[in-house]
Design an enzyme around this catalytic site. Structure first.
Site, PDB file in Angstrom:
ATOM      1  N   ASN A 188      37.823  48.148  40.433  1.00 57.95           N
ATOM      2  CA  ASN A 188      36.884  47.194  41.039  1.00 57.95           C
ATOM      3  C   ASN A 188      37.673  46.152  41.811  1.00 57.95           C
ATOM      4  OD1 ASN A 188      34.029  46.151  41.228  1.00 57.95           O
ATOM      5  ND2 ASN A 188      35.116  44.293  40.613  1.00 57.95           N
ATOM      6  N   ASP A 202      30.561  23.790  45.474  1.00 57.44           N
ATOM      7  CA  ASP A 202      30.209  25.206  45.618  1.00 57.44           C
ATOM      8  C   ASP A 202      29.323  25.496  46.823  1.00 57.44           C
ATOM      9  OD1 ASP A 202      30.159  27.914  44.747  1.00 57.44           O
ATOM     10  OD2 ASP A 202      30.423  27.175  42.712  1.00 57.44           O
ATOM     11  N   TYR A 212      36.495  36.407  43.310  1.00 54.40           N
ATOM     12  CA  TYR A 212      36.182  35.392  42.311  1.00 54.40           C
ATOM     13  C   TYR A 212      37.203  34.272  42.461  1.00 54.40           C
ATOM     14  CZ  TYR A 212      34.703  39.941  40.323  1.00 54.40           C
ATOM     15  OH  TYR A 212      34.215  41.208  40.138  1.00 54.40           O
ATOM     16  N   TRP A 261      35.077  34.996  37.222  1.00 50.38           N
ATOM     17  CA  TRP A 261      34.104  36.071  37.406  1.00 50.38           C
ATOM     18  C   TRP A 261      32.889  35.708  36.576  1.00 50.38           C
ATOM     19  CZ3 TRP A 261      38.727  39.422  35.981  1.00 50.38           C
ATOM     20  CH2 TRP A 261      39.031  39.311  34.621  1.00 50.38           C
TER      21      TRP A 261
END
Ligand SMILES: Cc1cc2nc3c(=O)[nH]c(=O)nc-3n(C[C@H](O)[C@H](O)[C@H](O)COP(=O)(O)O)c2cc1C
Length: 481
Positions: A168, A282, A172, A186
């Site tokens: 994968n 964020d 993150y 994550w």
């Protein structure tokens, strides 16, 4: 020809007038953010800071920060072209006769390019730093004033599913704690977190993790795509690039990373070791609160001789991630339509920051159809995070927020047409009653049918007749307007 690496992408951006080199000294602590924020809000170019204050390593930011840059990144005239290519593959049928088989050959050859190729060496290992190294050797940004520290913001985090051995790669963010450890943010629904949980189920104390920073744009972009588990992002990058991604084995852990990357952090995450991560300014436009996340231990850094550090910032929309997300919206529509062919179009306006608002136009065919579509979207991969879904009829252009607002608000009887449900919530949502769990709202703003209990007449939208319009075209001119 596919871009081999980040440098070729930078060259392409520069040739097309989409990159500005910044020769003045700018501090990675807060100042680069202010540059990047202003640039993206003005529709400006990508920025290459040649002299980040205190560092000899240049910083690239905003390389994906407009639809034009996304097109340059994916080497297409329009991101819709990627969607059209996906449709071509989806519509591929078993060929009939020799001619059919021959016609299929180019497609088969194209498919050969998808699969990553392992190579024995690569520029990302020109320098191997296993003894004396520090994360503070790199111009890692502190993005916003109240951030908990410096954050690696554009990392490609590689791990392996311990059950299937499948790779994968997810993006993150990583908070730098000290010279050799970072946070590993994550979120619980993401594949990295799932690999971590499964490693725990196997009773293993550690999980290998490798992080590539800076690579060709399709490979960077693949890390953020909401793909099904165990579908290799490097294969999808191969599809996007039309050329295989070269992967090279890490020096100190059992993973492979893109050979053409700029910088690679090799290391591991220890099961059960958690540390406070955040706060972080964020992509909601708010600070996400500090929380407990695993710790990444760096055991070795490999890099090019003259690496470029790739970064992004997030904050009040629209930021660079909005354009990355808008391209996802366009590229994934044909895939969504495989399951939900009634969906004509979708839109995620910037202010809805992906998970807060999705507008969906459907071809309504039966009573309750809009609610079926809402439920399906809440069950569809990362679309499960959609906090508010507004479903309209197919004659509404969901790319036009004003049209949706006008028609949807006219069409709803709120008590009847709003559906609440409980379920998983994006980890970044600061309003849900519990972290990761809360309510969502669906708005059925389609025309209501008698079969849905609505027996009053439903009015049409006001439009002038074409004949009158033509007459007034002439009168308008004669009136001197
Ligand atoms: C700039 C940027 C930063 C991101 N940061 C995070 C993050 O810190 N944690 C996270 O779980 N997802 C983050 N994401 C979203 C994931 O990359 C995205 O959900 C991806 O599909 C996850 O991959 P996975 O399904 O393989 O886990 C970020 C996306 C972008 C564009």
């Amino acid at each position: 020809m596919a871009y081999r690496d980040l440098r070729e992408f930078i060259r392409a951006l520069e040739e097309k007038g989409e990159l500005k080199r910044i020769a003045v000294e700018v501090d990675p602590i807060l100042e680069i953010t202010e540059f990047a924020d202003r640039a993206v809000k003005q529709g400006g170019p990508a920025l290459l800071f040649e002299k980040p204050k205190g560092y000899g390593i240049p910083v690239l930011i905003n390389a994906f920060a407009s639809m034009r840059k996304m097109e340059i990144a994916l080497q297409v005239a329009s991101v819709e072209d990627v969607a059209a290519r996906i449709v071509e593959f989806l519509e591929m049928r078993v060929p009939e006769g020799l001619l059919g088989k021959l016609k299929m050959l180019p497609k088969v050859a194209e498919m050969g390019a998808f699969f990553p190729r392992v190579v024995s060496s690569g520029p990302c290992q020109e320098v191997v730093r296993s003894e004396r190294f520090s994360l503070f050797d790199y111009p890692i940004l502190q993005c916003w004033p109240e951030d908990g520290g410096r954050f690696i913001t554009l990392p490609l985090v590689f791990s392996k599913n311990p059950d299937t051995g499948k790779r994968n790669c997810g993006m993150y963010r990583m908070q730098v704690y000290d010279e050799r450890t970072t946070g590993m943010h994550w979120q619980t629904h993401k594949q990295g977190a799932e690999h971590y949980r499964r490693t725990g189920h196997h009773g293993r104390p550690r999980m290998d993790v490798a992080v590539a920073i800076g690579a060709d744009p399709a490979t960077v972009y693949a890390a953020i795509l909401p793909l099904p588990p165990d579908l290799d992002e490097m294969m999808i990058s191969g599809f996007l690039r039309g050329s295989p991604v070269e992967m090279v084995k890490c020096q100190t852990c059992d993973l492979e990373v893109p050979a053409q990357a700029e910088i690679v952090l090799e290391g591991y995450v220890e099961l059960g070791e958690l540390r406070t991560e955040g706060p972080f300014g964020d992509h909601t436009g708010f600070y996400s609160l500090a929380d407990e996340y695993p710790v990444f231990h760096v055991t070795c850094i490999t890099q090019r001789k003259d690496p470029i550090y790739a970064a992004t910032i997030v904050g009040a929309p629209p930021m660079e991630d909005f354009y990355m997300g808008k391209a996802i919206e366009r590229i994934f529509l044909p895939l969504m339509r495989l399951q939900l062919p009634e969906v004509r179009d979708i839109s995620m306006p910037a202010e809805g920051i992906f998970h807060n608002l999705i507008l969906v136009a459907i071809r309504k065919s039966y009573p309750g159809h809009a609610r079926k579509v809402m439920s399906a979207i809440w069950g569809l991969g990362q679309a499960m995070f959609s906090k508010c879904i507004v479903v309209v009829d197919e004659d509404v252009n969901v790319q036009d927020v004003r049209e949706v607002t006008w028609k949807a608000l006219n069409n709803i009887d709120p008590e009847r047409d709003i559906q609440f449900t409980m379920g998983p919530i994006d980890s970044l949502d600061h309003s849900s009653r519990l972290p990761n769990y809360g309510s969502k709202m669906g708005v059925d703003a389609t025309r209501k049918w008698p079969e849905e209990g609505f027996t009053r007449p439903w009015p049409g939208v006001i439009r002038m007749s074409e004949e009158v319009k033509r007459r007034v075209d002439d009168l308008w001119r004669r009136a001197g307007l």
